[in-house]
Write an enzyme that holds these catalytic residues in place. Sequence first.
Site, mmCIF file in Angstrom:
data_model
loop_
_atom_site.group_PDB
_atom_site.id
_atom_site.type_symbol
_atom_site.label_atom_id
_atom_site.label_comp_id
_atom_site.label_asym_id
_atom_site.label_seq_id
_atom_site.Cartn_x
_atom_site.Cartn_y
_atom_site.Cartn_z
ATOM 1 N N GLY A 186 0.762 -1.289 0.018
ATOM 2 C CA GLY A 186 0.190 -0.057 -0.095
ATOM 3 C C GLY A 186 0.857 1.243 -0.030
ATOM 4 O O GLY A 186 0.255 2.330 0.436
ATOM 5 N N LYS A 187 2.063 1.268 -0.459
ATOM 6 C CA LYS A 187 2.846 2.385 -0.772
ATOM 7 C C LYS A 187 2.308 3.465 -1.435
ATOM 8 O O LYS A 187 2.235 4.712 -1.095
ATOM 9 C CB LYS A 187 4.436 2.011 -0.929
ATOM 10 C CG LYS A 187 5.089 1.173 0.073
ATOM 11 C CD LYS A 187 6.349 0.763 -0.323
ATOM 12 C CE LYS A 187 6.627 0.028 -1.442
ATOM 13 N NZ LYS A 187 5.710 -1.221 -1.646
ATOM 14 N N THR A 188 1.981 3.167 -2.477
ATOM 15 C CA THR A 188 1.452 4.175 -3.627
ATOM 16 C C THR A 188 0.012 4.339 -3.153
ATOM 17 O O THR A 188 -0.186 5.588 -3.316
ATOM 18 C CB THR A 188 1.306 3.339 -5.159
ATOM 19 O OG1 THR A 188 2.590 2.794 -5.498
ATOM 20 C CG2 THR A 188 0.737 4.257 -6.127
ATOM 21 N N GLU A 191 1.524 -36.230 1.786
ATOM 22 C CA GLU A 191 1.091 -34.961 2.536
ATOM 23 C C GLU A 191 0.757 -35.506 4.165
ATOM 24 O O GLU A 191 0.953 -34.796 4.871
ATOM 25 C CB GLU A 191 -0.473 -34.521 1.944
ATOM 26 C CG GLU A 191 -0.460 -34.035 0.641
ATOM 27 C CD GLU A 191 0.524 -33.042 0.472
ATOM 28 O OE1 GLU A 191 0.904 -32.251 1.430
ATOM 29 O OE2 GLU A 191 1.433 -32.668 -0.805
#
Length: 602
Positions: free
Chosen positions: A205-207, A423
Amino acid sequence: MKKIKNVPFWVLTTVFVIIAATMPLNTGKNKATIINFNQFQNDWTNNDIKSFVVQDDEMSVSGTLKNGTTYNTVVPSVRLFQFIQDHPKSPTIVETYVKPSTSLIWLELLPNLLFILMIVGFVFIFKKQSKGGGGNNGLMKLGKSKAKLVDPNQKKISFDDVAGADEEKAELAEIVDFLKQPKRYVDMGARIPKGVLLIGPPGTGKTLLARAISGEAGVPFFSISGSDFVEMFVGVGASRVHDLFEQAKKNSPCIIFIDEIDAVGRQRGAGVGGGNDEREQTLNQLLVEMDGFGENEGIIMIAATNRPDVLDPALLRPGRFDRQIFVGVPDRNGREEILAVHSKNKPLAPEVDLSILAKRTPGFTGADIENLMNESALLTVRRDKRLIGMDELEEAATRIMAGPEKKSRVVNEDDRRLTAYHESGHVIVMNLLPNSDPVHQISIVPRGRAGGYTMSLPEEDKSYMSRSRLEEEIVGLLGGRVAEKLVIGDISTGASNDIERATGIARKMVMDYGMSDTLGTIAFGSGSDEVFLGRDIGKDRKYSEETAHKIDQEIKKLIDAAYTKALTLLTENRSKLNAVAEELLIKEKLEGVEFKEIFARS
Ligand code: ADP
Ligand code: MG
Ligand code: ZN
């Protein structure tokens, strides 16, 4: 509008040029007096002829006489040429020779026409480019900055749209406040930072934060990406930087935002093949410009990067990007808030509990969560439902972690069995170890590239890993391979990713975390991160051959110990392994509670 008006103008010009070029063809054709060749010869010798045009296909000569009348004579060209040779023409006569047929004349003219058209076209394109709506693509604009001035009236993003980043927002709010009322700070003798660097992994979320600042600040906001400075031509980047700051100074107070600054700000004189002139010039210009505006002048630079390690140290020193804000991967509360933000415009079923979802998505960034909500919406549409349910959200989360389910992939029975035991080996081992995270889900439905998966989720988000946890993690990773060996008697390539990860952890323990007793608390630097182009590739190893050998031995020791541990655990709990694997073969997918139940009773 202008462009459209120009089109007919140019078409007309072209037509006119063509007509003019073909004009001479028609001269002398009208109202000519026919004279015989003898008369022509007389006129010639009397020097009465002003001009003549030879059209040898028609065997005719035409032209004008000195007295102005036009004439036409029929004569075979051989005779005519013989005559002209014998009686040299006086220099005042204008002579024209016309080639045989008109179609050939057109052919002859064709290259000229094309040439004219080309020039007209060029002029047209050039005019359009240099005028064209203030576009940036004109040659003239190469050196202009590409910064977009964010329109204050466009749909605003505010701090409310950025969820779960309270500390980051608080720091940035101060900067916004300075731009709004600088006097308060100046009176106090405070120096507001010139540059703020937002550091954090991609998608955190820097921009978005930067855009929120622009929405909150109410001052001009110039936004540009680091890569916009980098051009093919040396010097262009530098001149763009200059231009950007010129604009900013005119609009002060304002904010300049440079996204992905590592594109220009990489350490100088580093990387493969030495420095990059263009980039270095650009960076130098940036440094100069940053020094060029004084304190409290009302220009604040904000930059964002996810590679602070490759930035040139000169960018980070006081007076430049001296304020650094780390934007991290959100914690559980942060994730819940981000989930809330991104589910605002989505119809959620009443049973949806975002806090459970937040717990289930450790390590998700804001971008991942945005993606999660979108995927779940798409899934809901695909399933023809009205509301997004917990089912869709869970499936979307798993998709983002492991890729979409591939139910259609045909898996033969042997492979299914192998996967089921592999698994189960992971989960049994993990469940037997004291520090491991609880099992959330096991599946043998192929997903992405994996044949099956085991998902465990931590109770709490953790920021540190202890040595015993790391060791256990390696044991858990090797559990799959060990189970294959134990039950099937053969081993498969399905474990390659497990082995890679296990080795990676062991290597980090020895080389980065100083967790080896023999080698002690020394960081040798695994070096693998630094092969990125920003750093020198030939970075020399800072330890001896002998130490390298010891490191390898230590890594092997860790892996071997883990393998033995997994083998012991699985041998001792063979009945549990079998029970879980067989149940998996039937059900294909087991939830955490189902697994615990089988584990307890067998
Ligand atoms: P970065 O620049 O750090 O790589 P972005 O700012 O481009 O990441 O974020 C990408 C998207 O992720 C944003 O458009 C937004 O939808 C979402 N996002 C990231 N962080 C947050 C957050 N804290 N709150 C809300 N949405 C977020
Ligand atoms: Mg970004
Ligand atoms: Zn595995």
